[in-house]
Design a protein around this motif. Structure first.
Motif, PDB file in Angstrom:
ATOM      1  N   LEU A   1       3.812  -4.534  -2.746  1.00 57.74           N
ATOM      2  CA  LEU A   1       4.257  -3.318  -3.440  1.00 57.74           C
ATOM      3  C   LEU A   1       3.226  -2.886  -4.484  1.00 57.74           C
ATOM      4  O   LEU A   1       2.966  -1.692  -4.637  1.00 57.74           O
ATOM      5  CB  LEU A   1       5.617  -3.548  -4.096  1.00 57.74           C
ATOM      6  N   ASP A   2       2.650  -3.861  -5.183  1.00 61.67           N
ATOM      7  CA  ASP A   2       1.590  -3.542  -6.148  1.00 61.67           C
ATOM      8  C   ASP A   2       0.422  -2.848  -5.470  1.00 61.67           C
ATOM      9  O   ASP A   2      -0.170  -1.906  -6.013  1.00 61.67           O
ATOM     10  CB  ASP A   2       1.091  -4.814  -6.848  1.00 61.67           C
TER      11      ASP A   2
ATOM     12  N   THR B   1       7.012 -18.569  12.672  1.00 57.73           N
ATOM     13  CA  THR B   1       6.217 -17.767  11.739  1.00 57.73           C
ATOM     14  C   THR B   1       6.661 -18.079  10.319  1.00 57.73           C
ATOM     15  O   THR B   1       7.817 -18.413  10.071  1.00 57.73           O
ATOM     16  CB  THR B   1       6.412 -16.260  11.998  1.00 57.73           C
ATOM     17  N   LEU B   2       5.731 -17.992   9.410  1.00 55.87           N
ATOM     18  CA  LEU B   2       6.051 -18.221   8.012  1.00 55.87           C
ATOM     19  C   LEU B   2       6.473 -16.890   7.393  1.00 55.87           C
ATOM     20  O   LEU B   2       5.721 -15.911   7.428  1.00 55.87           O
ATOM     21  CB  LEU B   2       4.839 -18.785   7.271  1.00 55.87           C
ATOM     22  N   THR B   3       7.672 -16.837   6.858  1.00 61.10           N
ATOM     23  CA  THR B   3       8.189 -15.607   6.250  1.00 61.10           C
ATOM     24  C   THR B   3       7.534 -15.400   4.892  1.00 61.10           C
ATOM     25  O   THR B   3       7.350 -16.344   4.133  1.00 61.10           O
ATOM     26  CB  THR B   3       9.717 -15.707   6.075  1.00 61.10           C
TER      27      THR B   3
ATOM     28  N   ALA C   1      16.318  -7.256  -4.635  1.00 65.46           N
ATOM     29  CA  ALA C   1      15.815  -6.350  -5.674  1.00 65.46           C
ATOM     30  C   ALA C   1      14.521  -5.667  -5.217  1.00 65.46           C
ATOM     31  O   ALA C   1      14.330  -4.473  -5.442  1.00 65.46           O
ATOM     32  CB  ALA C   1      15.571  -7.118  -6.970  1.00 65.46           C
ATOM     33  N   LEU C   2      13.657  -6.424  -4.548  1.00 66.39           N
ATOM     34  CA  LEU C   2      12.406  -5.859  -4.043  1.00 66.39           C
ATOM     35  C   LEU C   2      12.652  -4.870  -2.908  1.00 66.39           C
ATOM     36  O   LEU C   2      11.950  -3.862  -2.787  1.00 66.39           O
ATOM     37  CB  LEU C   2      11.469  -6.975  -3.581  1.00 66.39           C
ATOM     38  N   LYS C   3      13.658  -5.143  -2.090  1.00 64.49           N
ATOM     39  CA  LYS C   3      14.025  -4.219  -0.999  1.00 64.49           C
ATOM     40  C   LYS C   3      14.472  -2.874  -1.596  1.00 64.49           C
ATOM     41  O   LYS C   3      14.059  -1.802  -1.143  1.00 64.49           O
ATOM     42  CB  LYS C   3      15.145  -4.835  -0.173  1.00 64.49           C
TER      43      LYS C   3
ATOM     44  N   ASP D   1       4.944 -12.610  -2.295  1.00 64.02           N
ATOM     45  CA  ASP D   1       4.089 -11.883  -1.339  1.00 64.02           C
ATOM     46  C   ASP D   1       4.484 -10.406  -1.272  1.00 64.02           C
ATOM     47  O   ASP D   1       3.619  -9.521  -1.293  1.00 64.02           O
ATOM     48  CB  ASP D   1       4.198 -12.500   0.065  1.00 64.02           C
ATOM     49  N   PHE D   2       5.787 -10.153  -1.188  1.00 61.94           N
ATOM     50  CA  PHE D   2       6.257  -8.770  -1.111  1.00 61.94           C
ATOM     51  C   PHE D   2       5.963  -8.013  -2.412  1.00 61.94           C
ATOM     52  O   PHE D   2       5.644  -6.822  -2.387  1.00 61.94           O
ATOM     53  CB  PHE D   2       7.747  -8.714  -0.789  1.00 61.94           C
TER      54      PHE D   2
END
Length: 199
Positions: A29-30, A17-19, A79-81, A24-25
């Motif tokens: 969130l947006d 699978t492509l992470t 940071a996104l987490k 993308d994350f």
């Protein structure tokens, strides 16, 4: 021979699978924020947005656990987490959801993306009061700066004095929790608090 090779490769490729990348994350969130702001007066949809933020945080953690990510991407993902976790708590608290708690740090972190208008009234009562305005929606939150759970009894009244109410909430140590939002009465978007007691 080619057919045999392709048949043997199918099981292998089905597990690959492509992470999602940090970009993308970030977009996900947006989207959660846009949905939250659009449907902020709809409590079930706010609940759904909080769950979406939680799922994004889990997906980011899974991507980090899988490895194979370069150092600069790891920092962005971490940071996104942190932001996704903060957004989950922000939506729960500011969205005035049942049992919604947040910290001031999470509030400020998530609000960088949400862009709500935050004001603070400190020193007047036994807890500080934070208001967050997003469009026509406003939520007033009690901020407990102590190291113990605080029970807050409060009364509120609107500027005209035609609407009033009261409540009791438990606020965890060093956290914030909603006291009033205008979800039920959208036109009552500014209230004053009186008779706050903390135990």
């Amino acid at each position: 021979m080619k057919k045999i090779f392709l048949i043997l490769c199918i099981p292998f490729f089905s597990f690959v699978t492509l992470t999602d990348s940090s970009i993308d994350f970030d977009k996900k969130l947006d989207k959660v924020v846009a949905d939250f702001k659009q449907h902020i007066f709809n409590k079930p949809k706010c609940d759904s947005c909080s769950v979406d933020a939680k799922n994004i945080a889990s997906a980011i953690q899974d991507a980090l656990d899988e490895g194979g990510i370069d150092k600069s991407e790891i920092k962005k993902m971490e940071a996104l987490k942190k932001e996704a976790d903060g957004l989950e708590n922000y939506i729960s608290a500011v969205g005035d959801l049942t049992g919604g708690f947040s910290t001031v740090a999470d509030l400020n972190l998530a609000n960088t993306r949400v862009k709500g208008n935050i004001s603070n009234e400190s020193g007047k009562f036994c807890v500080d009061i934070i208001s967050v305005t997003i469009g026509d929606f406003v939520c007033y939150l009690a901020e407990n700066n102590s190291s113990k759970i605080t029970s807050v009894n409060y009364k509120w009244k609107d500027e005209a004095g035609t609407n009033s109410g009261s409540g009791t909430i438990q606020v965890y140590a060093n956290s914030i929790r909603a006291m009033y939002s205008n979800r039920e009465k959208p036109k009552v978007n500014k209230v004053g608090f009186l008779g706050l007691n903390c135990k």
